[in-house]
Design a protein around this motif. Structure first.
Motif, PDB file in Angstrom:
ATOM      1  N   MET A 112      77.928  28.607  90.229  1.00  0.00           N
ATOM      2  CA  MET A 112      76.767  28.911  91.071  1.00  0.00           C
ATOM      3  C   MET A 112      77.264  29.697  92.274  1.00  0.00           C
ATOM      4  SD  MET A 112      74.866  25.172  91.046  1.00  0.00           S
ATOM      5  CE  MET A 112      73.575  25.666  92.193  1.00  0.00           C
ATOM      6  N   ILE A 113      76.506  30.704  92.674  1.00  0.00           N
ATOM      7  CA  ILE A 113      76.880  31.502  93.833  1.00  0.00           C
ATOM      8  C   ILE A 113      75.612  32.046  94.469  1.00  0.00           C
ATOM      9  CG2 ILE A 113      77.167  33.659  92.532  1.00  0.00           C
ATOM     10  CD1 ILE A 113      79.555  34.293  94.407  1.00  0.00           C
ATOM     11  N   ALA A 114      75.567  32.077  95.791  1.00  0.00           N
ATOM     12  CA  ALA A 114      74.401  32.591  96.518  1.00  0.00           C
ATOM     13  C   ALA A 114      74.759  33.913  97.188  1.00  0.00           C
ATOM     14  CB  ALA A 114      73.943  31.575  97.563  1.00  0.00           C
ATOM     15  N   PHE A 115      73.841  34.850  97.114  1.00  0.00           N
ATOM     16  CA  PHE A 115      73.996  36.124  97.824  1.00  0.00           C
ATOM     17  C   PHE A 115      72.633  36.771  97.948  1.00  0.00           C
ATOM     18  CE2 PHE A 115      74.796  36.934  93.336  1.00  0.00           C
ATOM     19  CZ  PHE A 115      74.167  38.147  93.057  1.00  0.00           C
ATOM     20  N   SER A 116      72.583  37.945  98.546  1.00  0.00           N
ATOM     21  CA  SER A 116      71.310  38.629  98.769  1.00  0.00           C
ATOM     22  C   SER A 116      71.166  39.804  97.821  1.00  0.00           C
ATOM     23  CB  SER A 116      71.209  39.136 100.213  1.00  0.00           C
ATOM     24  OG  SER A 116      71.233  38.077 101.132  1.00  0.00           O
TER      25      SER A 116
ATOM     26  N   PRO B 184      79.103  32.569 107.324  1.00  0.00           N
ATOM     27  CA  PRO B 184      78.416  31.318 107.690  1.00  0.00           C
ATOM     28  C   PRO B 184      77.258  30.950 106.777  1.00  0.00           C
ATOM     29  CG  PRO B 184      78.920  32.598 109.657  1.00  0.00           C
ATOM     30  CD  PRO B 184      79.257  33.474 108.483  1.00  0.00           C
ATOM     31  N   VAL B 185      76.432  31.928 106.392  1.00  0.00           N
ATOM     32  CA  VAL B 185      75.270  31.590 105.571  1.00  0.00           C
ATOM     33  C   VAL B 185      75.700  31.081 104.206  1.00  0.00           C
ATOM     34  CG1 VAL B 185      74.942  33.925 104.632  1.00  0.00           C
ATOM     35  CG2 VAL B 185      72.991  32.384 104.837  1.00  0.00           C
ATOM     36  N   SER B 186      76.765  31.628 103.647  1.00  0.00           N
ATOM     37  CA  SER B 186      77.265  31.185 102.346  1.00  0.00           C
ATOM     38  C   SER B 186      77.852  29.786 102.449  1.00  0.00           C
ATOM     39  CB  SER B 186      78.321  32.164 101.822  1.00  0.00           C
ATOM     40  OG  SER B 186      78.849  31.742 100.594  1.00  0.00           O
ATOM     41  N   GLU B 187      78.623  29.539 103.486  1.00  0.00           N
ATOM     42  CA  GLU B 187      79.227  28.219 103.673  1.00  0.00           C
ATOM     43  C   GLU B 187      78.149  27.162 103.920  1.00  0.00           C
ATOM     44  OE1 GLU B 187      81.915  28.994 106.876  1.00  0.00           O
ATOM     45  OE2 GLU B 187      83.517  29.723 105.561  1.00  0.00           O
ATOM     46  N   ASN B 188      77.117  27.537 104.658  1.00  0.00           N
ATOM     47  CA  ASN B 188      76.021  26.607 104.910  1.00  0.00           C
ATOM     48  C   ASN B 188      75.294  26.249 103.621  1.00  0.00           C
ATOM     49  OD1 ASN B 188      73.921  25.242 106.672  1.00  0.00           O
ATOM     50  ND2 ASN B 188      72.661  26.808 105.677  1.00  0.00           N
ATOM     51  N   GLU B 189      75.030  27.259 102.800  1.00  0.00           N
ATOM     52  CA  GLU B 189      74.311  27.007 101.543  1.00  0.00           C
ATOM     53  C   GLU B 189      75.125  26.118 100.612  1.00  0.00           C
ATOM     54  OE1 GLU B 189      71.793  31.184 101.730  1.00  0.00           O
ATOM     55  OE2 GLU B 189      73.718  31.076 100.678  1.00  0.00           O
ATOM     56  N   ALA B 190      76.432  26.301 100.601  1.00  0.00           N
ATOM     57  CA  ALA B 190      77.283  25.451  99.766  1.00  0.00           C
ATOM     58  C   ALA B 190      77.150  23.987 100.177  1.00  0.00           C
ATOM     59  CB  ALA B 190      78.737  25.912  99.875  1.00  0.00           C
ATOM     60  N   LEU B 191      77.186  23.716 101.471  1.00  0.00           N
ATOM     61  CA  LEU B 191      77.062  22.344 101.952  1.00  0.00           C
ATOM     62  C   LEU B 191      75.669  21.779 101.691  1.00  0.00           C
ATOM     63  CD1 LEU B 191      78.993  22.597 105.345  1.00  0.00           C
ATOM     64  CD2 LEU B 191      79.706  21.353 103.285  1.00  0.00           C
ATOM     65  N   GLN B 192      74.645  22.602 101.888  1.00  0.00           N
ATOM     66  CA  GLN B 192      73.277  22.151 101.637  1.00  0.00           C
ATOM     67  C   GLN B 192      73.091  21.761 100.165  1.00  0.00           C
ATOM     68  OE1 GLN B 192      70.339  21.986 103.651  1.00  0.00           O
ATOM     69  NE2 GLN B 192      71.739  22.116 105.381  1.00  0.00           N
ATOM     70  N   VAL B 193      73.579  22.627  99.264  1.00  0.00           N
ATOM     71  CA  VAL B 193      73.455  22.353  97.834  1.00  0.00           C
ATOM     72  C   VAL B 193      74.231  21.081  97.472  1.00  0.00           C
ATOM     73  CG1 VAL B 193      74.092  23.200  95.538  1.00  0.00           C
ATOM     74  CG2 VAL B 193      72.978  24.727  97.169  1.00  0.00           C
ATOM     75  N   GLN B 194      75.427  20.942  98.008  1.00  0.00           N
ATOM     76  CA  GLN B 194      76.248  19.762  97.721  1.00  0.00           C
ATOM     77  C   GLN B 194      75.538  18.486  98.158  1.00  0.00           C
ATOM     78  OE1 GLN B 194      79.872  18.960 100.120  1.00  0.00           O
ATOM     79  NE2 GLN B 194      80.978  19.034  98.163  1.00  0.00           N
ATOM     80  N   ASN B 195      75.015  18.479  99.373  1.00  0.00           N
ATOM     81  CA  ASN B 195      74.374  17.282  99.902  1.00  0.00           C
ATOM     82  C   ASN B 195      73.080  16.947  99.156  1.00  0.00           C
ATOM     83  OD1 ASN B 195      76.360  16.893 101.831  1.00  0.00           O
ATOM     84  ND2 ASN B 195      75.298  18.105 103.392  1.00  0.00           N
ATOM     85  N   GLN B 196      72.291  17.966  98.852  1.00  0.00           N
ATOM     86  CA  GLN B 196      71.001  17.722  98.206  1.00  0.00           C
ATOM     87  C   GLN B 196      71.156  17.261  96.760  1.00  0.00           C
ATOM     88  OE1 GLN B 196      68.196  20.915  98.705  1.00  0.00           O
ATOM     89  NE2 GLN B 196      68.500  21.054 100.917  1.00  0.00           N
ATOM     90  N   LEU B 197      72.073  17.859  96.036  1.00  0.00           N
ATOM     91  CA  LEU B 197      72.228  17.483  94.625  1.00  0.00           C
ATOM     92  C   LEU B 197      72.899  16.116  94.458  1.00  0.00           C
ATOM     93  CD1 LEU B 197      73.090  20.851  92.840  1.00  0.00           C
ATOM     94  CD2 LEU B 197      70.882  19.711  93.116  1.00  0.00           C
ATOM     95  N   LYS B 198      73.647  15.705  95.459  1.00  0.00           N
ATOM     96  CA  LYS B 198      74.237  14.366  95.408  1.00  0.00           C
ATOM     97  C   LYS B 198      73.142  13.313  95.295  1.00  0.00           C
ATOM     98  CE  LYS B 198      77.333  11.257  97.950  1.00  0.00           C
ATOM     99  NZ  LYS B 198      78.137  11.073  99.193  1.00  0.00           N
TER     100      LYS B 198
END
Length: 538
Positions: free
Chosen positions: A434-438, A393-407
């Protein structure tokens, strides 16, 4: 309506404890009882020094049975351990030379005394000279000039090639000499528990390969203070199942992480609670500097300007009681004295107008008649790919956040899904943009800087080579003055920020669901577990 000002920060981590374990004296605890834990994967490789056994899960598997010459307090400071060392080590400088006298009672499971041969074998295996050994890392070992016997086999003298202030990082533990005697044994000789390789307060009683469950009991030959628990069990379990197992009384503790459902369930469980600590773990985005439009530093910088990290953190941590504040350093957490705000110093932080002007400087213009559209250069749209781990979930959420913000600044983001089990392959093959992780931090924030950020390192997933970082990393690794080390490390951080190697998002909370009556266990931050003190209240 989006603005250039992020929402107000919700506090910081300064008031959150560095460790949360329900600390109690032994006199308040009962003898006996079982501690039931879980890990996601019990690997077939039990050599934790091997590249295929060097996982967080296997670190948990090994912890009750491994020797610990140095342990760590809540500040991450190494402290010599009298269970394994007869006296405080003698440390000399120019170059660093460490003389350790091993407790003569300290023995492996087969009765052999722990000694100089154990240290010599792992050094020779992992110093980088013999590539047949599949070592997880040569860091530290490659800096050793010699390991020699002193007055007897229990006096170990380690001499480094230069000053090496983080000497305890490779001397805090050691594998049995027999397990590292040659490359074949090192690579394939540990496919399960072996009492001859154990030297902790517990020993493995049974490993059920069908049920994927390990059972530990107190080591009958343990020379230190007797453990309180009569049994520890660790079973393999998917992370999505652990909250249910905890509330169904099948586990006594589990890692909550940033799963809001698990957090709510653990807090609502009558017999349980969540113990939270501000550890060294942090969430971030890695940029592959050799992929697509990310080869251009201006594009990478524009992406940072276009991302509201406070909003990303707030979305990731929704339902979790944790301060939402961007992390602005690659090495030090905000609750560390050495922390420096490099985003403020460089000015590279959320600023949508700056994102737009930076892209225009690089030739990326808004399409005529559509100022909100995807920017174009030489007839080509500006698009980047964000790799999300499906089912996380956290990875999928970050993908959507990045997509929406950079648009909003004219950058198109294509979300690419990859199964979570392919995560390591995706990183090591650089099959991402680009990839997000801890990143899971250690008590050595200034050690091995070149492992993640250095030229030619397999773990430099950004593939961004910065000569000044390489130079400073070498100096930091041998600098005896701690304040000078800190200052130079923050110089490295500033360079990473300016060149956009990775983008820190936030300090990740350590949340552990724990039975209320369990003491001396929970979220340890940077501190070591003391398995002899873990127990249940009387």
């Amino acid at each position: 309506m989006k603005t250039d000002q992020p929402p107000a920060d919700q506090g910081d981590t300064s008031d959150i404890p560095a460790i949360s374990i329900n600390a109690k004296d032994r006199g308040e605890l009962a003898e006996g009882g079982e501690l039931r834990l879980s890990v996601t994967t019990i690997e077939n490789q039990w050599n934790s020094y091997n590249v295929n056994g060097n996982t967080g899960d296997m670190s948990d598997v090994w912890d009750p049975i491994a020797p610990k010459f140095f342990v760590y307090d809540e500040a991450g400071t190494p402290v010599w351990n009298p269970d394994y060392l007869a006296e405080e080590p003698v440390v000399e400088e120019n170059p660093t030379k460490v003389t350790m006298k091993i407790n003569k009672s300290a023995k492996w499971g087969d009765g052999k005394a722990i000694g100089v041969k154990d240290f010599q074998n792992i050094w020779k295996a992992c110093n980088g000279e013999d590539t047949e050994f599949e070592c997880a890392s040569t860091d530290g070992y490659s800096e050793v000039a010699s390991i020699e016997q002193g007055a007897d086999e229990q006096e170990v003298i380690v001499t480094f090639k230069d000053n090496f202030p983080d000497y305890s990082s490779i001397l805090s533990s050691v594998p049995a000499a027999e397990s590292t005697k040659d490359a074949k044994t090192f690579n394939t000789g540990s496919t399960g528990p072996n009492p001859a390789y154990e030297a902790g307060p517990f020993t493995v009683e049974n490993f059920d390969k069908t049920e994927r469950k390990i059972t530990y009991v107190p080591n009958p030959n343990w020379w230190g203070e007797k453990p309180l628990l009569e049994k520890i069990s660790i079973r393999e379990m998917e992370a999505t199942q652990t909250a249910n197992a905890f509330t169904n009384n099948e586990l006594d503790a589990f890692e909550v992480g940033v799963d809001p459902d698990a957090y709510t369930r653990a807090k609502g469980y009558a017999e349980g609670e969540v113990r939270q600590a501000a550890g060294p773990d942090w969430r971030h985005i890695t940029f592959n500097s050799q992929a697509g439009e990310l080869k251009d530093i201006k594009v990478r910088q524009a992406i940072v300007y276009g991302l509201n990290r406070t909003e990303i953190g707030a979305s990731d941590l929704a339902g979790i009681d944790w301060p939402v504040k961007p992390l602005n350093n690659h090495f030090f957490m905000e609750n560390m004295d050495a922390y420096k705000d490099s985003a403020a110093e460089t000015g590279i932080d959320f600023n949508q107008e700056k994102a737009k002007s930076t892209l225009e400087e690089a030739g990326w213009m808004a399409p005529e008649g559509n100022p909100e559209g995807i920017r174009v250069k030489d007839g080509k749209e500006l698009k980047v790919k964000f790799m999300q781990l499906s089912g996380i979930p956290v990875s999928e959420n970050e993908a959507l956040q990045v997509q929406n913000q950079l648009k909003a600044v004219g950058i198109g983001v294509d979300i690419v899904s990859v199964p979570s089990e392919k995560f390591s392959d995706t990183l090591t093959s650089h099959a991402f943009e680009m990839i997000a992780f801890s990143w899971l931090g250690t008590p050595y924030p200034m050690a091995n800087i070149n492992q993640i950020y250095g030229a030619g390192s397999d773990s430099n997933f950004a593939q961004l080579e910065l000569p000044e970082v390489d130079t400073l990393a070498k100096e930091i690794g041998t600098e005896p003055d701690n304040q000078v080390r800190i200052d130079k490390t923050n110089q490295v951080d500033k360079i990473l920020w300016e060149n956009v190697h990775t983008l820190p998002l936030y300090q990740r909370p350590q949340n552990t669901g724990v039975k209320k009556n369990l003491a001396n266990y929970g979220s340890f931050g940077m501190a070591s577990r003391d398995w002899t003190k873990v127990g249940y209240l009387k």
